[in-house]
Design a protein around this motif. Sequence first.
Motif, PDB file in Angstrom:
ATOM      1  N   HIS A 180       0.853  -1.194   0.000  1.00  0.00           N
ATOM      2  CA  HIS A 180       0.000   0.000   0.000  1.00  0.00           C
ATOM      3  C   HIS A 180       0.881   1.233   0.000  1.00  0.00           C
ATOM      4  N   PHE A 181       0.455   2.247  -0.753  1.00  0.00           N
ATOM      5  CA  PHE A 181       1.096   3.549  -0.660  1.00  0.00           C
ATOM      6  C   PHE A 181       0.037   4.604  -0.407  1.00  0.00           C
ATOM      7  N   GLY A 182       0.296   5.456   0.585  1.00  0.00           N
ATOM      8  CA  GLY A 182      -0.625   6.539   0.886  1.00  0.00           C
ATOM      9  C   GLY A 182       0.037   7.578   1.764  1.00  0.00           C
ATOM     10  N   PRO A 183      -0.515   8.779   1.801  1.00  0.00           N
ATOM     11  CA  PRO A 183       0.067   9.841   2.614  1.00  0.00           C
ATOM     12  C   PRO A 183      -0.491   9.847   4.031  1.00  0.00           C
ATOM     13  N   ARG A 184       0.282  10.372   4.963  1.00  0.00           N
ATOM     14  CA  ARG A 184      -0.195  10.584   6.321  1.00  0.00           C
ATOM     15  C   ARG A 184       0.188  11.980   6.787  1.00  0.00           C
ATOM     16  N   SER A 185      -0.658  12.541   7.623  1.00  0.00           N
ATOM     17  CA  SER A 185      -0.319  13.760   8.353  1.00  0.00           C
ATOM     18  C   SER A 185       0.055  13.326   9.769  1.00  0.00           C
ATOM     19  N   ARG A 186       0.073  14.245  10.697  1.00  0.00           N
ATOM     20  CA  ARG A 186       0.393  13.839  12.064  1.00  0.00           C
ATOM     21  C   ARG A 186      -0.683  12.954  12.655  1.00  0.00           C
ATOM     22  N   THR A 187      -1.944  13.145  12.245  1.00  0.00           N
ATOM     23  CA  THR A 187      -3.044  12.419  12.906  1.00  0.00           C
ATOM     24  C   THR A 187      -3.924  11.621  11.959  1.00  0.00           C
ATOM     25  N   VAL A 188      -3.786  11.816  10.638  1.00  0.00           N
ATOM     26  CA  VAL A 188      -4.651  11.137   9.672  1.00  0.00           C
ATOM     27  C   VAL A 188      -3.804  10.379   8.661  1.00  0.00           C
ATOM     28  N   PHE A 189      -4.185   9.128   8.416  1.00  0.00           N
ATOM     29  CA  PHE A 189      -3.520   8.275   7.431  1.00  0.00           C
ATOM     30  C   PHE A 189      -4.543   7.956   6.346  1.00  0.00           C
ATOM     31  N   ALA A 190      -4.229   8.271   5.104  1.00  0.00           N
ATOM     32  CA  ALA A 190      -5.164   8.071   3.999  1.00  0.00           C
ATOM     33  C   ALA A 190      -4.865   6.764   3.277  1.00  0.00           C
ATOM     34  N   ALA A 191      -5.849   5.864   3.246  1.00  0.00           N
ATOM     35  CA  ALA A 191      -5.733   4.653   2.437  1.00  0.00           C
ATOM     36  C   ALA A 191      -5.877   5.059   0.976  1.00  0.00           C
ATOM     37  N   TRP A 192      -4.900   4.715   0.151  1.00  0.00           N
ATOM     38  CA  TRP A 192      -4.870   5.250  -1.217  1.00  0.00           C
ATOM     39  C   TRP A 192      -4.722   4.128  -2.239  1.00  0.00           C
ATOM     40  N   PHE A 193      -3.498   3.646  -2.471  1.00  0.00           N
ATOM     41  CA  PHE A 193      -3.275   2.587  -3.452  1.00  0.00           C
ATOM     42  C   PHE A 193      -2.922   1.294  -2.721  1.00  0.00           C
ATOM     43  N   THR A 194      -3.863   0.363  -2.690  1.00  0.00           N
ATOM     44  CA  THR A 194      -3.632  -0.945  -2.079  1.00  0.00           C
ATOM     45  C   THR A 194      -3.712  -2.013  -3.159  1.00  0.00           C
ATOM     46  N   THR A 195      -2.774  -2.942  -3.150  1.00  0.00           N
ATOM     47  CA  THR A 195      -2.797  -4.011  -4.127  1.00  0.00           C
ATOM     48  C   THR A 195      -2.078  -5.224  -3.555  1.00  0.00           C
ATOM     49  N   TYR A 196      -2.145  -6.330  -4.258  1.00  0.00           N
ATOM     50  CA  TYR A 196      -1.546  -7.569  -3.761  1.00  0.00           C
ATOM     51  C   TYR A 196      -1.223  -8.489  -4.926  1.00  0.00           C
ATOM     52  N   ASP A 197      -0.430  -9.509  -4.638  1.00  0.00           N
ATOM     53  CA  ASP A 197      -0.094 -10.519  -5.628  1.00  0.00           C
ATOM     54  C   ASP A 197      -1.362 -11.308  -5.957  1.00  0.00           C
ATOM     55  N   PRO A 198      -1.872 -11.234  -7.195  1.00  0.00           N
ATOM     56  CA  PRO A 198      -3.146 -11.898  -7.505  1.00  0.00           C
ATOM     57  C   PRO A 198      -3.103 -13.414  -7.351  1.00  0.00           C
ATOM     58  N   GLU A 199      -1.917 -14.008  -7.387  1.00  0.00           N
ATOM     59  CA  GLU A 199      -1.817 -15.458  -7.192  1.00  0.00           C
ATOM     60  C   GLU A 199      -2.208 -15.864  -5.774  1.00  0.00           C
ATOM     61  N   LEU A 200      -2.199 -14.888  -4.854  1.00  0.00           N
ATOM     62  CA  LEU A 200      -2.440 -15.194  -3.446  1.00  0.00           C
ATOM     63  C   LEU A 200      -3.778 -14.646  -2.952  1.00  0.00           C
ATOM     64  N   ARG A 201      -4.695 -14.368  -3.863  1.00  0.00           N
ATOM     65  CA  ARG A 201      -5.943 -13.702  -3.481  1.00  0.00           C
ATOM     66  C   ARG A 201      -6.781 -14.516  -2.504  1.00  0.00           C
ATOM     67  N   TYR A 202      -6.646 -15.834  -2.511  1.00  0.00           N
ATOM     68  CA  TYR A 202      -7.475 -16.652  -1.612  1.00  0.00           C
ATOM     69  C   TYR A 202      -7.076 -16.503  -0.142  1.00  0.00           C
ATOM     70  N   TYR A 203      -5.922 -15.892   0.099  1.00  0.00           N
ATOM     71  CA  TYR A 203      -5.509 -15.614   1.478  1.00  0.00           C
ATOM     72  C   TYR A 203      -6.028 -14.256   1.972  1.00  0.00           C
ATOM     73  N   SER A 204      -6.777 -13.539   1.130  1.00  0.00           N
ATOM     74  CA  SER A 204      -7.288 -12.193   1.454  1.00  0.00           C
ATOM     75  C   SER A 204      -6.161 -11.239   1.865  1.00  0.00           C
ATOM     76  N   PRO A 205      -5.095 -11.147   1.072  1.00  0.00           N
ATOM     77  CA  PRO A 205      -3.963 -10.296   1.465  1.00  0.00           C
ATOM     78  C   PRO A 205      -4.316  -8.814   1.548  1.00  0.00           C
ATOM     79  N   GLY A 206      -5.294  -8.354   0.746  1.00  0.00           N
ATOM     80  CA  GLY A 206      -5.674  -6.954   0.807  1.00  0.00           C
ATOM     81  C   GLY A 206      -6.290  -6.573   2.142  1.00  0.00           C
ATOM     82  N   LEU A 207      -7.181  -7.429   2.651  1.00  0.00           N
ATOM     83  CA  LEU A 207      -7.793  -7.178   3.955  1.00  0.00           C
ATOM     84  C   LEU A 207      -6.745  -7.245   5.057  1.00  0.00           C
ATOM     85  N   VAL A 208      -5.867  -8.243   4.988  1.00  0.00           N
ATOM     86  CA  VAL A 208      -4.796  -8.358   5.978  1.00  0.00           C
ATOM     87  C   VAL A 208      -3.941  -7.091   5.962  1.00  0.00           C
ATOM     88  N   MET A 209      -3.684  -6.577   4.757  1.00  0.00           N
ATOM     89  CA  MET A 209      -2.877  -5.368   4.620  1.00  0.00           C
ATOM     90  C   MET A 209      -3.514  -4.198   5.357  1.00  0.00           C
TER      91      MET A 209
END
Length: 390
Positions: free
Chosen positions: A258-287
């Motif tokens: 994942h890549f995203g910006p943060r300030s001192r108190t707020v973290f923005a979820a921005w670009f999240t991705t994962y290896d598609p071969e491993l999608r059955y492990y729900s890596p995005g949610l774990v991330m």
Amino acid sequence: MLRVPATAGTGEDGRSEVEISIHRPESLSEALRRAWHRAADESPEYANPFLSPEFAAGVGRHRGGARVAVLHEDGEAVGFLPYERNSFGVGRAIGLGLSDCQALVHRPGVTWDTGRLLRACGLSVFEFDHLVGEQRPFTRFVTGTFASPVVDLKAGDGSYAQWLRGAYPGLAKTTLKKERRLGRDLGEMRFVFDERDPAMLRTLMEWKSAQYRRTSRMDRFARPWIVNVVDDLFRVREEHFTGVLSVLYAGDRPVAAHFGPRSRTVFAAWFTTYDPELRYYSPGLVMHLRMAEAAAREGVRVMDLGRGDKEYKDWLKTRELRVGEGFAVRPHPVATAHRLWRRPVRGLRNTVLAHPALREPADRLLKTVGALRTSAGTVQGAGRAAPRTR
């Protein structure tokens, strides 16, 4: 620096007139950057990193039409509107399509006349789609408001597993089970909240581009200016803004990022991705869960998931903010034409997104088209490769 003084009007309380100067965001003086930060610090709704001068400067270094309107009262900078302008005078919130939070950042009590503001900026129309709620002078131009889910974070003193069971008891069992299975299959799990390896940022972009193509979405990373902005923000490490690359590893293999910006108190979820071969492990949610726990330990109080209906957002959110979309306009033929062109497109998109009966078939269709496109590309690639191996 481009500087254009103008008068924006007088406040209802009889205070002195607000004056406006126009600047390139990457060329703001240190004094103006400090004034911007001070205005954001005084109002919690402006703590989002997308509302920072650092984000505006990152976009400005790669977008020729980027500007910042600075509002002055009695010679003091009290408000900041970052925007982009094209040659026809059509304006949009800076980074529209990328930014998940937009506003005229101002000190408490500051107001403005929207028509005079647009005139000072050289705009006939100003388009936005993630406008924060406390922007009263823009209220009459809002055509729709939408939920933007957020997660209120609380730092834990124990392990990740303890935090997860306390924060998300319903998700904890299945998530931890999938993580253990992934660790057994590929190697010990390891999470890096602030990974500084630029090669991993390239991997994230490659994965995300492939995901966009699979789902027939616009590939943002096929646009050089977006790649350049992300590269630029990755290098920013300031008190009020840091570009954070987070990576989940199984053994030595990256499985999600994942890549995203943060300030001192707020973290923005921005670009999240994962290896598609491993999608059955729900890596995005774990991330997302790993990021939330790590961000809380870093002092972040809110993780902003951004506008949009996604199942994982419903699982993770603790509350919702409201953001607006619309077109602030002043009487001008260009403004009328732009609104007539853009509003039906937005209306159709919002209708589909708001109704599961429409959204789910549309999503399935996009995925099917993406799969066919990927298969066709593979076949064509194989056909092209064969002569070279002869």
